[in-house]
Design an enzyme around this catalytic site. Sequence first.
Site, PDB file in Angstrom:
ATOM      1  N   HIS A  62       0.816  -1.212   0.000  1.00  0.00           N
ATOM      2  CA  HIS A  62       0.000   0.000   0.000  1.00  0.00           C
ATOM      3  C   HIS A  62       0.853   1.266   0.000  1.00  0.00           C
ATOM      4  O   HIS A  62       0.527   2.242  -0.682  1.00  0.00           O
ATOM      5  CB  HIS A  62      -0.965  -0.024   1.189  1.00  0.00           C
ATOM      6  CG  HIS A  62      -1.978  -1.111   1.085  1.00  0.00           C
ATOM      7  ND1 HIS A  62      -2.252  -1.983   2.116  1.00  0.00           N
ATOM      8  CD2 HIS A  62      -2.765  -1.509   0.052  1.00  0.00           C
ATOM      9  CE1 HIS A  62      -3.178  -2.840   1.733  1.00  0.00           C
ATOM     10  NE2 HIS A  62      -3.491  -2.579   0.484  1.00  0.00           N
ATOM     11  N   ASP A 155      -5.151  -0.471  -8.192  1.00  0.00           N
ATOM     12  CA  ASP A 155      -4.898  -1.496  -7.174  1.00  0.00           C
ATOM     13  C   ASP A 155      -5.800  -2.677  -7.491  1.00  0.00           C
ATOM     14  O   ASP A 155      -6.845  -2.872  -6.868  1.00  0.00           O
ATOM     15  CB  ASP A 155      -5.180  -0.920  -5.784  1.00  0.00           C
ATOM     16  CG  ASP A 155      -4.969  -1.938  -4.676  1.00  0.00           C
ATOM     17  OD1 ASP A 155      -4.460  -3.037  -4.959  1.00  0.00           O
ATOM     18  OD2 ASP A 155      -5.334  -1.624  -3.518  1.00  0.00           O
ATOM     19  N   PRO A 162     -12.982 -10.174 -13.111  1.00  0.00           N
ATOM     20  CA  PRO A 162     -13.343  -8.778 -13.398  1.00  0.00           C
ATOM     21  C   PRO A 162     -12.147  -7.864 -13.607  1.00  0.00           C
ATOM     22  O   PRO A 162     -12.313  -6.736 -14.076  1.00  0.00           O
ATOM     23  CB  PRO A 162     -14.141  -8.365 -12.150  1.00  0.00           C
ATOM     24  CG  PRO A 162     -13.699  -9.294 -11.072  1.00  0.00           C
ATOM     25  CD  PRO A 162     -13.395 -10.602 -11.758  1.00  0.00           C
TER      26      PRO A 162
END
Length: 275
Positions: A62, A155, A162
């Site tokens: 992150h 991200d 998908p």
Amino acid sequence: MELWYTEKQTETFGITAKIRETLVTEKTDFQDLAIIDTMEFGRMLVLDGMVMTTVKDEFVYHEMVAHPALFTHPNPERVLVVGGGDGGVIREIMKHPKVKKAVLVDIDGKVIEYSKQFLPEIAGELENPRVEVIVNDGYMHIHDHKNEYDVIMVDSTEPVGPAVELFSRGFYQGIYEALREDGIFVAQTDNPWFKADLIQSVNRDVKEIFPIVRVYCANIPTYPSGLWTFTMGSKTHDPLAVDPNAIPDIPTRYYTPELHRAAFALPRFVADLVK
């Protein structure tokens, strides 16, 4: 009886972790979702059998999605995160006072819901008043918002289900058009040990669109091979031109001003992939 979770990272290789407790399992409208509590890495979010994040090592990913781009752009007021429903990238973005608005668009609202419930240390900034959370298709959001964002961060999961469209040239072209005239985008681009072809194809597509393209790496133990790449495309600003002394000190556990430049120094076999 001992319970173990194994992620089959290739047809012949995987990683495994001993499970303390299974917290949730659900087949959402888009993917199989699980949150498990492991002995080694703590609570772990798993989508379609792939580890997305763990409370032990999530900070590496992150921080390295968010900070290199935000410290490269001189005035990142408006930021978009495509995917990232666990909220970790948003948490890092909120450490930048220049950001006036961060928009998170994730196609699966269940990821957001369960992350808030079971991963509060990761999802804790999703309620920040500077954040707007949208449950929708990130691909379509990009194409519907031209010239709107200073920085766009992708991200995504690996290119299955998908997320397949989030690794396409059309998506990168849409990102270019959704960025302002000096905009920057960054995407996670998997690992060079098992996905060399993916890194090469992404790099080739992005280079056809953006004048400045840089690849950088980080070590993330629970991701396949442990060595992870990120690809940055920029219209104007070069991350290698950033003065480390001009990067302010913010609370991080992996990213540092010195690492900002060092992360772009690639192992030779990775550099060879993106020549």
